[in-house]
Structure formats: structure tokens, C-alpha cells
Scaffold this motif. Sequence first.
Motif, PDB file in Angstrom:
ATOM      1  N   LYS A  99      30.095  91.323  -8.457  1.00 56.59           N
ATOM      2  CA  LYS A  99      29.743  90.088  -7.771  1.00 56.59           C
ATOM      3  C   LYS A  99      30.672  89.930  -6.573  1.00 56.59           C
ATOM      4  O   LYS A  99      31.890  90.030  -6.695  1.00 56.59           O
ATOM      5  N   GLY A 155      21.082  85.580  -9.374  1.00 56.50           N
ATOM      6  CA  GLY A 155      22.322  86.198  -9.808  1.00 56.50           C
ATOM      7  C   GLY A 155      22.619  87.390  -8.914  1.00 56.50           C
ATOM      8  O   GLY A 155      21.790  87.822  -8.115  1.00 56.50           O
ATOM      9  N   THR A 156      23.805  87.917  -9.036  1.00 59.03           N
ATOM     10  CA  THR A 156      24.192  89.096  -8.266  1.00 59.03           C
ATOM     11  C   THR A 156      24.638  90.179  -9.235  1.00 59.03           C
ATOM     12  O   THR A 156      24.870  89.906 -10.410  1.00 59.03           O
ATOM     13  N   GLU A 203      26.564  89.907 -12.862  1.00 62.75           N
ATOM     14  CA  GLU A 203      26.268  88.717 -13.645  1.00 62.75           C
ATOM     15  C   GLU A 203      25.125  89.019 -14.614  1.00 62.75           C
ATOM     16  O   GLU A 203      24.222  89.769 -14.297  1.00 62.75           O
TER      17      GLU A 203
END
Length: 84
Positions: free
Chosen positions: A65, A52-53, A56
Motif C-alpha cells: 500500500k 483498496g490497494t 490490503e
Amino acid sequence: MTSGDKPGPRFAASFTSVPSRLCLFGGSGVRNEFLDDTVMFDPVSRVWEPVGTAGEGGHEEEGLKPLARWGHASVAFKGRVVMF
């Protein structure tokens, strides 16, 4: 041979060295679509892992993101990958 969730073919993505791993982000896919996935590669175990970034999954920096892109640059800075 590598294992894990391997990223699809692409060009003009960024590949950034972070401690003990490589971070692949974005690029353009085989149908010229912009990609926004982030995948880490461990060269020792030879395993790909999607991640994930920021923004998120309840990270403290909601909404950060990165947008899908290609032909960009990235750098590791203070434990993060910064794209521009």
C-alpha cells in the motif's frame, strides 16, 4: 452531478486514466495533511468508488500500500497504477 463516496477537497494528488475510469490517489487535504486514499471515478455513470490497494484485504502483494503523499506522479502500467 456525481454520486457515490466522493473524495474530500485536496491538491497535489494524482489522477490517472485507466481503462474506462479515472484513479485518484493521495494529495494534501485542507489542513495540509497527507492523504493515502484511492478512489475510482467512472465518467460514464459519474460515480465515485473507494478502492483498496495492493497490500490490503489479502491481496497477493502484501505490504505494498502506498504511503500518504502529495506532489507525486503516477502512470497506468500493465493493468496497475504505479506511483513515484
